[in-house]
Write a protein that holds these residues in place. Structure first.
Motif, PDB file in Angstrom:
ATOM      1  N   PRO A  31       0.844  -1.199   0.000  1.00 23.57           N
ATOM      2  CA  PRO A  31       0.000   0.000   0.000  1.00 23.57           C
ATOM      3  C   PRO A  31       0.881   1.252   0.000  1.00 23.57           C
ATOM      4  N   ARG A  54      -7.761  -1.472   1.001  1.00 18.52           N
ATOM      5  CA  ARG A  54      -6.718  -2.397   0.539  1.00 18.52           C
ATOM      6  C   ARG A  54      -7.207  -3.214  -0.658  1.00 18.52           C
ATOM      7  N   ILE A 109      -5.539   2.715   5.678  1.00 18.22           N
ATOM      8  CA  ILE A 109      -4.875   1.599   5.005  1.00 18.22           C
ATOM      9  C   ILE A 109      -4.784   0.378   5.913  1.00 18.22           C
TER      10      ILE A 109
END
Length: 159
Positions: A73, A117, A110
């Protein structure tokens, strides 16, 4: 560091950055305030990305592309609110933060929001195809074939 005291934070300075590690640690009093921050400069970036849970970088850094390719991420920092060099957030493979006070919220999103995600994962393949074409170990061969084709065309056009 303050928002996530249980996370190890590594700040990787750019190799050409004039700011030294000691300048950052002591000049900004990071060493005194936070025990979970490590500042590095002349280390290989790829192992850092490979072992990271999240990559936070400037919108101008190619590290974001590496992170997306490695399925990490990404948060891009765009504190000057300029047009993104590569549209990571617009393409759905990163979050963009334009104000420092929003960074903790983006990190939480996140780590805590599976939908975010999943959205990154959903968009990653088409983004990588557009930015890096195929990741199949044959890119050098394709570049060589392209160079040969351009060369052959330029020779045939001179005749």
């Amino acid at each position: 560091a303050r928002c996530f005291p249980d996370k190890q934070i590594i700040i990787k300075l750019h190799p050409f950055d004039e700011l030294g590690i000691n300048d950052l640690l002591y000049g900004h009093k990071i060493k005194d305030k936070y025990t979970n921050i490590l500042v590095v400069k002349n280390v290989d970036l790829m192992p850092l990305i490979e072992n990271s849970s999240l990559v936070i970088t400037s919108q101008f850094s190619s590290a974001a592309i590496d992170a997306v390719i490695l399925n990490k991420p990404v948060i891009t920092l765009n504190l000057f609110k300029t047009e993104d060099f590569v549209p990571f957030a617009q393409r759905g493979v990163a979050l963009s933060v334009t104000k420092p006070e929003h960074l903790c919220q983006a990190v939480r999103q996140i780590f805590e929001d599976k939908k975010t995600r999943d959205w990154f994962g959903y968009n990653r393949e088409s983004f990588m195809f557009d930015c890096a074409y195929k990741i199949d170990g044959k890119s050098s061969g394709r570049v060589l074939e392209l160079i040969k084709r351009i060369y052959d065309e330029s020779i045939s056009n001179k005749k």
